[in-house]
Motif scaffolding. Structure first.
Motif, mmCIF file in Angstrom:
data_model
loop_
_atom_site.group_PDB
_atom_site.id
_atom_site.type_symbol
_atom_site.label_atom_id
_atom_site.label_comp_id
_atom_site.label_asym_id
_atom_site.label_seq_id
_atom_site.Cartn_x
_atom_site.Cartn_y
_atom_site.Cartn_z
ATOM 1 N N PRO A 1 0.836 -1.199 0.000
ATOM 2 C CA PRO A 1 0.000 0.000 0.000
ATOM 3 C C PRO A 1 0.873 1.252 0.000
ATOM 4 O O PRO A 1 1.907 1.295 0.679
ATOM 5 C CB PRO A 1 -0.798 -0.111 1.299
ATOM 6 N N THR A 2 0.458 2.243 -0.753
ATOM 7 C CA THR A 2 1.200 3.489 -0.855
ATOM 8 C C THR A 2 0.266 4.660 -0.554
ATOM 9 O O THR A 2 -0.839 4.719 -1.094
ATOM 10 C CB THR A 2 1.771 3.647 -2.278
ATOM 11 N N ILE A 3 0.731 5.532 0.323
ATOM 12 C CA ILE A 3 -0.051 6.727 0.636
ATOM 13 C C ILE A 3 0.617 7.917 -0.042
ATOM 14 O O ILE A 3 1.830 8.118 0.094
ATOM 15 C CB ILE A 3 -0.143 6.958 2.154
ATOM 16 N N VAL A 4 -0.162 8.645 -0.791
ATOM 17 C CA VAL A 4 0.349 9.768 -1.559
ATOM 18 C C VAL A 4 0.052 11.082 -0.829
ATOM 19 O O VAL A 4 -1.076 11.299 -0.390
ATOM 20 C CB VAL A 4 -0.285 9.797 -2.965
ATOM 21 N N VAL A 5 1.090 11.891 -0.697
ATOM 22 C CA VAL A 5 0.927 13.230 -0.121
ATOM 23 C C VAL A 5 1.353 14.243 -1.175
ATOM 24 O O VAL A 5 2.439 14.126 -1.745
ATOM 25 C CB VAL A 5 1.797 13.410 1.146
ATOM 26 N N VAL B 1 -0.736 21.552 2.054
ATOM 27 C CA VAL B 1 -0.953 20.137 1.739
ATOM 28 C C VAL B 1 -2.231 20.070 0.910
ATOM 29 O O VAL B 1 -3.306 20.474 1.368
ATOM 30 C CB VAL B 1 -1.102 19.298 3.026
ATOM 31 N N ILE B 2 -2.106 19.594 -0.313
ATOM 32 C CA ILE B 2 -3.234 19.575 -1.242
ATOM 33 C C ILE B 2 -4.032 18.283 -1.109
ATOM 34 O O ILE B 2 -5.256 18.270 -1.222
ATOM 35 C CB ILE B 2 -2.721 19.693 -2.703
ATOM 36 N N SER B 3 -3.308 17.184 -0.842
ATOM 37 C CA SER B 3 -3.986 15.893 -0.852
ATOM 38 C C SER B 3 -3.218 14.865 -0.040
ATOM 39 O O SER B 3 -1.991 14.845 -0.061
ATOM 40 C CB SER B 3 -4.123 15.408 -2.305
ATOM 41 N N VAL B 4 -3.971 14.054 0.697
ATOM 42 C CA VAL B 4 -3.412 12.856 1.331
ATOM 43 C C VAL B 4 -4.370 11.728 0.977
ATOM 44 O O VAL B 4 -5.540 11.772 1.350
ATOM 45 C CB VAL B 4 -3.323 13.007 2.865
ATOM 46 N N HIS B 5 -3.894 10.779 0.191
ATOM 47 C CA HIS B 5 -4.801 9.693 -0.200
ATOM 48 C C HIS B 5 -4.043 8.406 -0.474
ATOM 49 O O HIS B 5 -2.828 8.422 -0.687
ATOM 50 C CB HIS B 5 -5.634 10.103 -1.418
#
Lengths: 231, 111
Positions: B2-6, B75-79
């Protein structure tokens, strides 16, 4: 009087800062970022360079170094702390000074002798200057644009916390021409230009009197030594 | 894995000299369809543990406190990365998104 100079991975001007301390009459003490030990020094210098290659953000990873725990505690207890260039970036990342530094507006690295006006002479590092004194020391950085929100800028101006301002053409887009700032207590000072490179005749900026004879940066180090002696 | 993108961007009101330089280069190529370029950062945090709300909440905190500097960046996105989104996930479809494919594929999800 012993002034510690902390070396981080990628520090470049640590030995220049040590030399400046020596020329000012103090004893430089080399400190290492990975230690939790300030070796009982009376003041601290965070030197210039490119710690961690400016990865993440300039100064960001270094600001999380083990020794920064002790640096933050010492700064909060009143010890004189000077951040030069990358050291200034670390102090903002560590929240010891407000605002931040971004890439130069001109888009290029800037390296020149820079005229400054000393705006606050009540700090631990500027008490040897005269109010409004104009000095020239080298400026050399790629990310020297000082920014902060309007509220912070108003507070800096209102409380006299701008320590140095650029004279002449703004070299990097810094808001309000800010070259360096101090905390309210006056013990923590950060600036982008390099006082340690203007401390010995023959190796400083040109002056009307002679080439490379400028030693305006020396006063920052003698100021700290005077303050420590007086304190 | 699993990879979390910031995703982090320089604050909109600040000049972005990198973006400005690229915009200038595009103009010199004769591209006139773009009026501006901004450059941000994308972090891919790989974990071999479970991706749950607690982890995502911790990542959000780290994104705001360490991966970005709120003085100069947002921070635009954490998904969670969708199956097509991360090279690290290549060949492992379905190792997936708790948030949902649609959001991950548009990369606009914000926690």
């Amino acid at each position: 009087m012993r002034i510690g100079v902390i070396t981080f991975p990628g520090s470049l001007d640590d030995r220049d800062a040590q030399r400046a301390v020596r020329l000012a009459g103090g004893e430089p003490v080399a400190l290492w970022h990975g230690d939790h030990d300030l070796a009982g020094v009376d003041a601290l210098v965070l030197p210039g360079g490119f710690s961690y290659g400016d990865y993440l953000r300039a100064g960001a990873i270094a600001s999380l170094s083990p020794i920064m725990t002790e640096v933050v505690a010492a700064a909060n207890s009143g010890m004189p702390v000077l951040g030069i260039c990358n050291g200034f970036q670390m102090l903002t990342e560590a929240h010891l000074l407000p605002g931040g530094l971004i890439r130069n507006e001109v888009g290029t690295f800037v390296c020149k002798d820079q005229a400054l006006r000393v705006e606050n002479t009540s700090t631990a590092w500027t008490n040897g200057f005269e109010q409004g004194q104009e000095i020239t020391i080298p400026l050399k950085n790629g990310e020297g644009g000082y920014i902060a929100d309007e509220e912070t800028l108003a507070r800096l101006e209102g409380e006299g916390l701008v320590a140095f301002r650029y004279l002449g053409k703004n070299p990097n887009g810094s808001l309000r021409d800010i070259a360096g700032i101090t905390n309210a207590r006056g013990n923590v000072v950060g600036l982008m230009p390099h006082p340690e490179h203007a401390t010995e005749p023959g190796f400083g900026p040109d002056t009307p009197k002679a080439m490379r004879s400028g030693v305006d940066g020396l006063t920052m180090f003698t100021s700290a030594l005077q303050g420590v002696l007086a304190g | 894995m699993p990879t979390i993108v910031v995703e982090v961007m320089p604050k909109a009101e600040l000049l972005d000299p990198q973006g400005k330089a690229v915009a200038g280069a595009l103009a010199r190529l004769g591209e006139s369809r773009f009026t501006g370029v901004r450059i941000g950062k994308r972090f891919e945090l790989v974990t071999d543990g479970p991706v749950d709300d607690a982890l995502l909440s911790d990542v959000q905190k780290l994104a705001e406190e360490m991966l970005s500097n709120s003085v100069i960046e947002d921070v635009i996105s954490v998904h969670v990365a969708g199956p097509d989104e991360s090279p690290i996930d290549a060949g492992e479809p379905g190792m997936g998104s708790l948030i949902g494919e649609a959001e991950a594929s548009t990369q606009t999800g914000t926690l």
